[in-house]
Design an enzyme around this catalytic site. Structure first.
Site, mmCIF file in Angstrom:
data_model
loop_
_atom_site.group_PDB
_atom_site.id
_atom_site.type_symbol
_atom_site.label_atom_id
_atom_site.label_comp_id
_atom_site.label_asym_id
_atom_site.label_seq_id
_atom_site.Cartn_x
_atom_site.Cartn_y
_atom_site.Cartn_z
ATOM 1 N N GLU A 1 0.854 -1.183 0.000
ATOM 2 C CA GLU A 1 0.000 0.000 0.000
ATOM 3 C C GLU A 1 0.893 1.237 0.000
ATOM 4 O OE1 GLU A 1 -2.828 0.352 3.208
ATOM 5 O OE2 GLU A 1 -3.875 1.956 2.209
ATOM 6 N N GLU B 1 -5.928 -3.262 12.327
ATOM 7 C CA GLU B 1 -5.550 -4.051 11.138
ATOM 8 C C GLU B 1 -6.479 -5.239 10.957
ATOM 9 O OE1 GLU B 1 -3.683 -2.371 9.345
ATOM 10 O OE2 GLU B 1 -2.905 -1.062 10.924
ATOM 11 N N GLU C 1 -2.579 -4.060 6.757
ATOM 12 C CA GLU C 1 -3.631 -5.080 6.825
ATOM 13 C C GLU C 1 -3.608 -6.099 5.692
ATOM 14 O OE1 GLU C 1 -4.120 -1.779 6.115
ATOM 15 O OE2 GLU C 1 -5.686 -1.498 4.604
ATOM 16 N N ASN C 2 -2.456 -6.396 5.087
ATOM 17 C CA ASN C 2 -2.384 -7.372 3.996
ATOM 18 C C ASN C 2 -3.264 -8.588 4.292
ATOM 19 O OD1 ASN C 2 -0.013 -5.867 3.034
ATOM 20 N ND2 ASN C 2 0.975 -6.802 4.815
ATOM 21 N N GLY D 1 2.561 2.461 10.769
ATOM 22 C CA GLY D 1 2.225 1.706 11.981
ATOM 23 C C GLY D 1 2.092 0.220 11.725
HETATM 24 ZN ZN ZN Z 1 -5.879 1.494 8.479
#
Ligand code: ZN
Length: 882
Positions: free
Chosen positions: A129, A306, A272-273, A269
């Site tokens: 991302e 996440e 979320e893969n 941080g």
């Molecule tokens: Zn997020």
């Protein structure tokens, strides 16, 4: 590597959105992993959506070969630029195979495939991302292209014993020459930004989880061997998050395995893969000896965030990056609600609003201001902002408040059902919420498109004869972000009325036949409006915008004694705190303007002294009440900013408070709290630690000698990091020379703990005043300092530039010039991080003239350079506008 730009950055516009010409139905990726060189064969099964050539993104890739439907392509068959591969195609379906080579160890930007840690012991991982996948292979790298993935990893077994990719495991085995392989199949179509792999020497902790709908899921948290024993709290948090999402939103996990991996080398941080979340170690590892209570809460929140993305982001993703808040604002809202349920809801609200004011309000008040849904960008990485995340969450909160608990759930159910597997828009979200409740929410769309913090000015008017109280409300959003005319927004104002004795009044509004209830929400949706209350016996004290019901700046001309009433009696925990903040603001203004006999100062200190003596108040809330707005928020109270003066005035204010409570009462409270010292994480122990810290800081202002001795003792005896770091901070702020030996002890104790050392850096970076820059420069010479690690950069350089106003804004401009040098060096390594740090220059135009001129010279000099990354160029170009 990020490309350097010497022409103006192209601007991408929401209005230009076009659906993809080609869909990729299935992707097969075959990796031959190596640290210096990785080869990747990608097979894309393509289907035409619209007439036109196949255009793929690809940056920094060495193209080894390409075939189309099995036929080798020559250079004449395609057009290759430094960012695209274009192939004219006649048919409606095609299979494209490309082979590329990558150089992970040379990737210092941490975008695409890179190495975390050293060549000998580090591991390989990816970050895609927003647009990192194009650094891995040629692909239509946009979130509205969703595909199923089959990923095969091959690597040396001794060097890379663990091979992970998102999806369900689909076989593994040994190969010749000490190599092995593993395959993963992800049946859920996903955009390329959610692809991930990890390979290296990692340990794991595991847990067998069964979802509410009966799926057995293996949960694995992975980390390097030296930190694997710090992952338990993250696992507990993950389990709590999964249950909460089942219970609160009816959302179940949808693969057989869920991996979470910790890395010390990460730009943000966490990520979320799908099926393979990757975390900055800072937000995953926690143990009592080296993590503070705040850090434990951050781990819980980020793990939840996440995980929640699996539905709000992955199952329903964004059509394009303008819709980023569709997943981020919503997921922050879900995360905040979860944290409020797990901890104290009013304290969570105070924390969230404080963050909004500290980070988002200043962003929205200057040249970086943009709507929650921007209409254009030149570098999307620079739009992962407090506005998209934090203000975006506030917008969802308003919608949730409007629909009510059940209505919001109905709306979310419809949203997930209607858009499962799709790439959606903000309009889709509002339609689903509205349709499920037979409500038209389109007026709220204006909140997404309009930048700037609205001001809500309220005046009260009491008519004794008619026993009527009228609130006149006027809203306006300042011009900015290229928008001159701003429309009126729907602003939900939750309100109550208090008598001077602190009782809540029953409410009879205009349309009511009789009074009912003591709290109401009115939605203000025009530029001017009024709310009339009947049967009011005396001038009331209004409690407005309770729970911070809308992200606006409220202006109401309270007298100090009226705020004191709310501070003493408001049952809305947030508004009680807010009354104290407002009152502290008035007190601050008086001190700054030299009014010695200030009614606000005495009202504030007196109310807090009374609360201090009141044993019924929660320790954590009291600690928050005893904290006036910080230097960064106080900055907004004057047109021409002088950080030295702001700081000195704030210290004066705190000193007045400490004097009013009195050294002996502070000392007695400290001793009582110390007697309760524990090494557990329960709410009461955390609250006691938090209050103890506030009390010691206040004591340092009225009895420095005693406070320093107590801090020394506390440091020596602390059972954990919260008490240890607090003691060090109190001492450092009170007497830096006395803190030096303790800092040395700390440095030695945590020589092998990167996250603890980061705290050692950031604490010292925050120490105010003269000599701060020299201290920071000396720390740059420490053997453990490096520009290559984002956490290290943030803890020293980022903290100094953002959280040390007196140190950074020295009048001679030396710190500005120093930061400019560091930004240039950092940009050559990691543009994303350089751009984030550069936002510290935001707001230079509102400094007092001497500092303003010094800052302007530096910012203009940087902005004029043509050798910087697109990321940094974009931020500097906007910040320079002032
Ligand atoms: Zn997020």
């Amino acid at each position: 590597m990020n490309d350097r730009v010497d022409t103006p950055n192209p601007v991408i516009r929401l209005a230009d959105y076009c659906p993809p010409t080609w869909a990729v139905e299935h992707v097969e990726l075959d990796f031959d992993l190596g640290i210096d060189r990785t080869e990747l064969e990608a097979t894309l099964r393509l289907r035409r959506h619209a007439p036109g050539p196949l255009r793929l993104n690809g940056e920094g890739l060495e193209l080894l070969e390409a075939t189309l439907d099995g036929r080798p392509l020559t250079a004449a068959d395609y057009t290759l630029t430094d960012s695209t591969l274009e192939i004219p195609l006649e048919n409606d379906t095609a299979v494209l195979r490309t082979r590329v080579a990558l150089r992970p160890a040379e990737n210092t930007a941490f975008e695409g495939l890179y190495l975390s840690g050293s060549r000998d012991s580090g591991f390989l991982l990816t970050q895609c991302e927003a647009e990192g996948f194009r650094h891995i292979t040629f692909f239509p790298d946009r979130p509205d292209v969703q595909s199923t993935y089959t990923v095969t990893l091959r690597a040396d077994k001794a060097r890379f014993p663990v091979l992970l990719a998102g999806g369900n495991p689909d076989g593994e085995g040994d190969l010749d020459g000490g190599r092995h392989w593993a395959r993963f199949v992800d049946p859920h179509p996903k955009p390329s930004y959610l692809f991930a792999l990890v390979a290296g020497r990692l340990e794991r902790i595991s847990h067998d989880y069964t979802t509410a709908d009966g799926r057995a899921v293996a949960l694995h948290i992975w980390a390097e061997a030296d930190v694997i024993d710090r992952c338990d709290y993250a696992m507990d948090s993950l389990i709590r998050s999964m249950r909460w999402d089942e219970e609160t939103y009816g959302r179940n996990y949808d693969l057989d395995v869920f991996h979470v991996v910790a890395t010390h080398d990460f730009n943000m941080g966490a990520m979320e893969n799908k099926g393979l979340n990757i975390f900055n170690a800072k937000y995953l590892l926690a143990d009592f000896d080296s993590s503070t209570d705040d850090e434990y809460r951050h781990v819980e929140a980020v793990v939840a965030h996440e995980y929640f993305h699996n539905w709000s982001g992955n199952r329903v993703t964004c059509r394009d990056w303008f819709q980023l808040s569709l997943k981020e604002g919503l997921t922050v809202f879900r995360e905040q609600s979860f944290s409020a349920d797990m901890n104290s809801a009013p304290l969570k609200r105070i924390e969230d609003v404080a963050l909004l004011r500290r980070a988002q309000f200043p962003e929205d008040a200057g040249p970086l201001s943009h709507p929650v849904r921007p209409s254009e960008y030149s570098e999307i990485n620079n739009f992962y902002t407090a506005t998209v995340y934090e203000k975006g969450s506030e917008l969802v909160r308003m919608l949730a408040g409007k629909l009510g608990k059940e209505g919001f759930r109905r709306g979310m159910d419809l949203y997930f059902k209607r858009h499962d597997g799709q790439a959606a828009t903000i309009e889709d979200f509002l339609s689903a919420l509205g349709d499920a409740n037979d409500t038209d929410l389109t007026p709220y769309l204006a909140w997404y498109g309009q930048a700037g913090t609205p001001r809500l000015s309220v005046t009260g008017q009491y008519d004794a004869d008619a026993r009527r109280y009228t609130l006149h409300m006027r809203q306006r959003t300042p011009a900015g972000a290229g928008q001159i005319e701003k429309v009126a927004l729907p602003i939900p104002v939750k309100l109550a009325l208090f008598g001077k004795d602190g009782t809540m009044l029953p409410l009879r509004l205009e349309d009511d036949v009789q009074a009912h209830g003591t709290e109401r929400t009115v939605v203000i949706d025009s530029a001017e409006s009024r709310v009339v209350f009947h049967d009011v016996d005396a001038v009331p004290v209004p409690s407005l915008l309770r729970g911070f019901s809308a992200p606006v700046i409220l202006e109401f001309d309270y007298a100090p004694d009226e705020l004191a009433v709310l501070l003493r009696h408001d049952v809305d925990g947030f508004n009680r705190w807010e009354a104290g903040q407002q009152l502290a603001g008035l007190a601050y203004d008086d001190l700054r303007d030299g009014h010695q006999e200030s009614a606000a100062v005495s009202a504030w200190t007196q109310a807090l002294a009374a609360l201090f003596a009141d044993s019924s108040i929660d320790d954590a809330l009291l600690a928050e009440l005893l904290t006036p707005p910080g230097e960064i928020e106080l900055v907004e109270r004057q047109p021409e900013r002088d950080p030295e003066r702001i700081r000195a005035t704030r210290v004066q204010l705190l000193t007045a408070l400490a004097q009013r409570i009195g050294a002996s009462a502070l000392r007695a409270r400290y001793d009582a709290l110390r007697a309760r010292t524990s090494n557990t994480l329960d709410a009461a122990s955390q609250a006691a630690r938090q209050l103890k810290r506030r009390v010691l800081d206040l004591l340092a202002l009225v009895d420095a000698g005693a406070a320093q001795q107590l801090a020394q003792d506390q440091f020596a005896q602390a059972p954990g990091m919260t008490d240890r770091l607090a003691a060090l901070s109190t001492l450092g702020h009170s007497d830096i020379a006395a803190a030096a030996p303790l800092l040395g002890t700390f440095r030695e104790r945590y020589a092998d703990n990167a996250l603890a050392l980061d705290k050692w850096y950031s604490l010292q970076a925050q120490l105010p005043g003269d000599g701060a820059l020299e201290r920071v420069m000396a720390l740059e010479g420490d053997a453990t300092f490096t520009l290559r690690n984002p956490n290290r950069v943030q803890s020293l350089i980022g903290t100094f530039a953002r959280a040390n106003p007196t140190g950074f804004h020295r009048t001679d401009g030396a710190a500005y010039r120093w930061l400019a040098d560091r930004l240039v060096a950092l940009d050559a390594l990691n543009p994303q991080v350089a751009a984030r740090v550069a936002t510290a220059f935001n707001g230079w135009k509102r400094l007092e003239p001497v500092r303003r001129e010094a800052a302007h010279a530096v910012v203009a000099g940087l902005a004029a350079r043509t050798d910087l990354s697109r990321d940094l160029t974009d931020i500097l170009g906007r910040v320079a506008l002032g």
